[in-house]
Design a protein around this motif. Structure first.
Motif, mmCIF file in Angstrom:
data_model
loop_
_atom_site.group_PDB
_atom_site.id
_atom_site.type_symbol
_atom_site.label_atom_id
_atom_site.label_comp_id
_atom_site.label_asym_id
_atom_site.label_seq_id
_atom_site.Cartn_x
_atom_site.Cartn_y
_atom_site.Cartn_z
ATOM 1 N N ILE A 59 55.476 124.976 46.792
ATOM 2 C CA ILE A 59 56.872 125.568 47.119
ATOM 3 C C ILE A 59 57.836 125.148 46.155
ATOM 4 O O ILE A 59 58.725 125.718 45.705
ATOM 5 N N ILE B 273 61.849 120.358 51.605
ATOM 6 C CA ILE B 273 61.512 121.342 52.515
ATOM 7 C C ILE B 273 62.008 121.398 53.899
ATOM 8 O O ILE B 273 62.426 122.307 54.291
ATOM 9 N N LEU C 189 66.838 124.299 52.008
ATOM 10 C CA LEU C 189 65.892 125.442 51.932
ATOM 11 C C LEU C 189 66.869 126.645 52.042
ATOM 12 O O LEU C 189 66.444 127.519 50.967
ATOM 13 N N VAL D 146 56.328 128.216 52.874
ATOM 14 C CA VAL D 146 56.939 127.288 53.975
ATOM 15 C C VAL D 146 56.569 127.280 55.520
ATOM 16 O O VAL D 146 56.470 126.180 56.026
ATOM 17 N N TRP E 237 53.539 125.012 55.449
ATOM 18 C CA TRP E 237 53.901 123.729 55.533
ATOM 19 C C TRP E 237 54.450 123.178 56.890
ATOM 20 O O TRP E 237 54.274 122.112 57.172
ATOM 21 N N ARG E 238 55.370 123.936 57.418
ATOM 22 C CA ARG E 238 55.893 123.618 58.763
ATOM 23 C C ARG E 238 54.774 123.509 59.778
ATOM 24 O O ARG E 238 54.801 122.495 60.670
#
Length: 929
Positions: free
Chosen positions: A569, A579, A585, A627, A630-631
């Motif tokens: 990212i 992030i 972001l 993203v 990742w979340r």
């Protein structure tokens, strides 16, 4: 217009309830008198208090004169199996007759007739005279008499029984109940019935054929061989049983109707009787103004509908102000016994527990509060230990003594226990060997009445209904580093806080319970939500084992993958940033990278919520996809693989999630610590997390999942012939939809059809469907139009639902659960559209939730009846139930579980589609799912 209202008290029911309601007592002559005292207090309450809401003008107590009646001439075995009454109750029967007459109330009995027959005769006579009648009983045989102008009052449950309640309980109206009772028989009265036919089968047969004679005449149509043969072999018994349960209603009245006029409570001969028995507390009422009965002067309206709508308790306006100084701290046995007696005499008591931890599995009891009247409450400390090593332990009764004495109230079948979020208290008492029953839960009362209008916590309800903000927990225990546990709170402050909770709970019950019938919420409360409380309590106590090593391994793997994603990212962003910061972001995406479509909120920060990120990902923006990954990984790591390790209970070695009964508007259960509802269902990551939930050694896990239940319910509720036929035939519903919409079935069209099937039920717009399918808006709208053309029932259901919600402000499930949607009348288009989407889905999703709750409540008894006591229900997640059981029980348990889940809606709701249930087993939840 009826000018009179006759109350007929089923004396036998009162006597036995009174006998079991109190510990053994003797009068001042040394004669057993517990039942006499209980009967006297119950009759006092009925005569002296009930008139405020219901206005009885005439009253009689009806008793059995002897054990042999005309039914014994019909069938010598009638009631032959009944044991003799308890030895200490026998000398109390004549005293109870004396007590009734001391109240100046007629006490009626007739040789050769049962009390039920005498009641039936008076009901017929009262109906002919245009009087309203209330039968004070919960006896099933007497439910045959319910009709317009005739209802029943169950004083133990403080509940009215009208036509609707009879139908809810038995599946048939009162006029057909005798046929159901005849087929199922009665082991207590030794009514033979037909072997193999229970209440459910009996109700189904009478629903289909109308009466016993028609059932027997139509026996060749019955497809189940065993049932058919049993009806053939036992037809004579069925006919005889129908006559045994038929109430005789044409015998001469022992006393004329007018002689039953209620004269109030004249002090004599009542005072003389109470003095003779030594009933001092009742004497105080006679001499101290407790008798406030006055016969009603005005004529009463007729009872033309089930009388459940009449309030059983005074409304809040009649209640005293909150007074913390009036609450009592109970630290002596005399005071404890006084409160126990008060609770038993009242027949209903609010109960609340205080503990040293919010986790009810780890917590220890610190105290119990009770309330028997608004403003009249107490706190019983049992686990306070002072604040600090050198502080003295405050005076309090021994824990074991208090719990054993309270058991007489908490387990008493004649005393209603009232709690707010009672599940917590049930667990605390069960952990101490006490099973609380019967009960009401004010949180669930509020939930079933006002879902969507407000929260259902006690403090919020107190402010909403009484304008009173209760003492806050932080005001008693502090906050942050200075916070203390409740066992260290001084007794005066603990009493004010805890007793107030019980006081508020009792007032809420008096405020909310009468609304159930008036607002048609009795059905969902009594048939769905209230029965679930002890079931969920058992599940929380059972917990589920998790593999700590597997969780640690997954945490490490997730951490590695999260670090890799962060690097990717940052590389795509052209540099490092936080992030997890929406502000940073947003600046990266829309300022640094110049992506289109960024929108700022009032704070000036770009929105980076899930909808925005999914929009970007669908547009092929790689950084948005990463993203989102990742979340998800970060959330799963923190919520599950990390947190679960800390949540393992050291005593049980299991994780005990907490199920919330009154959070989701649609009626679904939710859970916390951990939140099991948010584990991804269809992803590999979700499966791997489920793999960490494992069975105990020597056991396996079994997952039972409703198959496409919301689509099945939509087919039923919207009455879609093609879908109903497809489900009945076991067809692939998504393939059928693909054929209808696209003219062919392949992987692509079936996938699109599946998305459309579910999206339509959530009220999706053409714009939303276009995003999900990756097509333009016009094509999406064309698909929706084509869907409605093929399935017009769905279109009509949506139109009718939206019309109804705009008119009423709420939607309902098939079980009557209301979801209030105030946003439907909002001036803001976005809020209105959101409410419309909820309105379309809530009746379907809510009915699904109601059905699985009914399955859960029925599961334990069904498994126990099949000899499967080792099968334990552990989890409920969406449409799935998870069990732990020995491997050798899998086949038998699967059959029982499937049958209970498939038939959970009946008899209250009869679906036109079958409910499919998929079952899997394995050593882990992932393997079973």
């Amino acid at each position: 217009m009826a000018s009179n209202h006759l109350y007929l008290v089923d004396g036998s029911g009162y006597i036995f309830r009174a006998y079991h309601r109190l510990p053994p007592l003797t009068n001042r002559h040394g004669v057993p008198a517990g039942a006499v005292y209980g009967f006297t207090t119950m009759l006092w309450k009925l005569v002296n208090d009930l008139h405020k809401a219901d206005g009885p003008t005439h009253l009689a107590v009806i008793l059995d004169a002897s054990s042999r009646t005309f039914r014994n001439e019909m069938y010598d075995g009638y009631k032959a199996n009944r044991p003799p009454p308890p030895e200490d109750l026998i000398p109390q029967f004549p005293l109870i007759r004396v007590a009734t007459r001391a109240f100046s109330v007629p006490c009626i009995e007739t040789e050769g007739l049962e009390a039920d027959d005498i009641i039936a005769c008076y009901v017929e006579a009262a109906q002919a005279a245009g009087w309203a009648t209330t039968i004070v009983s919960s006896d099933k045989d007497l439910m045959q008499l319910v009709r317009p102008g005739v209802d029943m009052l169950d004083t133990m449950a403080n509940k009215r029984i009208g036509r609707e309640e009879v139908i809810e309980k038995w599946g048939v109206p009162p006029e057909q109940l005798g046929d159901v009772l005849a087929l199922m028989g009665d082991s207590v009265d030794n009514v033979p019935g037909v072997p193999g036919i229970g209440p459910k089968t009996a109700a189904q047969l009478i629903q289909q054929y109308g009466d016993v004679e028609t059932v027997l005449a139509s026996v060749e149509e019955i497809r189940k061989p065993k049932l058919k043969q049993s009806l053939i072999d036992h037809a004579a018994n069925a006919r005889m049983s129908r006559e045994l349960v038929r109430l005789k209603c044409d015998a001469p009245l022992p006393e004329p109707l007018d002689d039953l006029a209620l004269k109030g409570l004249p002090p004599e001969p009542l005072r003389a009787f109470l003095e003779d028995q030594g009933f001092k507390s009742l004497l105080l009422k006679v001499d101290g103004g407790g008798n406030d009965y006055r016969p009603p002067a005005a004529a009463l309206p007729p009872v033309t509908a089930p009388a459940t709508a009449r309030p059983a308790a005074p409304e809040a306006a009649e209640q005293p102000a909150f007074d913390h100084a009036a609450y009592e701290t109970v630290v002596t046995e005399e005071a404890l016994d006084r409160w126990i007696a008060a609770a038993i005499a009242a027949g209903a008591v609010a109960v609340d527990t205080e503990t040293d931890d919010i986790d009810c599995i780890r917590a220890e009891l610190v105290g119990i509060s009770l309330s028997v009247d608004p403003g009249r409450a107490c706190y019983i400390p049992i686990g306070h230990r002072g604040d600090g090593l050198l502080s003295e332990v405050p005076p309090q009764l021994p824990r074991a003594l208090v719990l054993e004495r309270l058991r007489t109230v908490l387990e008493h079948p004649g005393v209603l226990k009232i709690g707010q979020n009672l599940k917590y208290d049930l667990i605390m008492f069960r952990r101490n060997g006490i099973d609380v029953a019967p009960y009401d839960d004010t949180m669930l009362l509020s939930y079933d009445l006002d879902a969507g209008l407000r929260g259902h916590g006690m403090d919020e309800l107190s402010v909403a209904h009484f304008g009173h903000a209760p003492i806050a927990f932080k005001d008693v225990c502090g906050t942050g580093k200075s916070q203390i546990s409740f066992d260290k709170v001084q007794l005066d402050r603990a009493t004010a806080y805890a007793a107030e909770d019980a006081d508020v709970t009792l007032r809420l019950w008096r405020k909310l319970k009468p609304r159930l019938a008036r607002e048609e919420a009795t059905r969902v409360y009594e048939l769905v939500d209230r029965p679930l409380v002890p079931v969920v309590a058992e599940m929380e106590m059972a917990g589920i084992r998790v593999d700590r090593e597997e969780l640690a391994r997954l945490s490490g793997e997730f951490a590695t993958r999260i670090a890799v994603l962060e690097g990717e990212i940052h590389a795509l962003a052209g540099g490092p940033f936080t992030i997890g910061s929406p502000k940073q972001l947003g600046e990266v995406l829309f300022d640094r990278l110049g992506l289109k479509g960024g929108r700022k909120g009032k704070s000036g920060v770009y929105s980076t919520d899930v909808n925005e990120m999914e929009r970007l990902a669908e547009d092929g923006v790689e950084i948005a996809t990463k993203v989102l990954d990742w979340r998800q990984l970060s959330k799963l790591k923190s919520t599950y693989t990390d947190a679960l390790q800390a949540q393992i209970n050291p005593a049980s070695g299991r994780v005990h999630t907490s199920f919330s009964l009154a959070v989701a508007q649609t009626g679904r259960l939710s859970s916390t610590d951990p939140n099991l509802q948010n584990i991804p269902i269809r992803t590999d990551i979700g499966r791997r997390i489920r793999d960490a939930f494992v069975a105990d050694k020597g056991y396996v896990l079994l997952s039972a999942d409703y198959s496409q239940i919301e689509l099945r319910l939509a087919a039923h509720m919207a009455d879609v012939p093609q879908l109903k036929a497809a489900f009945a035939d076991g067809q692939d519903i998504h393939a059928l939809t693909a054929q209808e919409l696209f003219g062919e079935v392949n992987r692509d069209t079936r996938g699109r059809a599946k998305t459309i099937n579910f999206s339509i039920l959530y009220g999706i717009s053409a714009f939303g469907l276009a995003g999900r399918l990756g097509v333009d808006r016009a094509e999406a709208q064309a698909m929706i139009n084509r869907y409605f053309d093929r399935f017009p029932g769905i279109r009509d259901y949506i139109a009718e639902t939206l019309t109804a919600v705009r008119d009423k402000g709420y939607v309902t499930t098939l079980f009557g659960r209301k979801t209030h949607l105030p946003g439907i009348r909002s001036a803001k288009q976005g809020e209105r559209q959101a409410a419309e989407r909820q309105a379309i889905n809530a009746p379907i999703q809510g009915t699904s939730a109601d059905i699985i709750k009914r399955a859960m409540a029925r599961m334990g008894p069904a498994l126990n009846a099949a000899g499967l006591e080792q099968v334990r229900m552990l989890l409920q997640v969406h449409d799935e139930l998870v069990f732990e059981l020995p491997p050798e029980d899998v086949d038998a348990a699967s059959a029982v579980i499937r049958a209970v889940m498939a038939g959970a809606a009946e008899p209250a709701v009869r679906l036109s589609v079958p409910l499919g249930v998929e079952i899997g087993t394995g050593q882990s939840w992932g393997a079973a799912h």
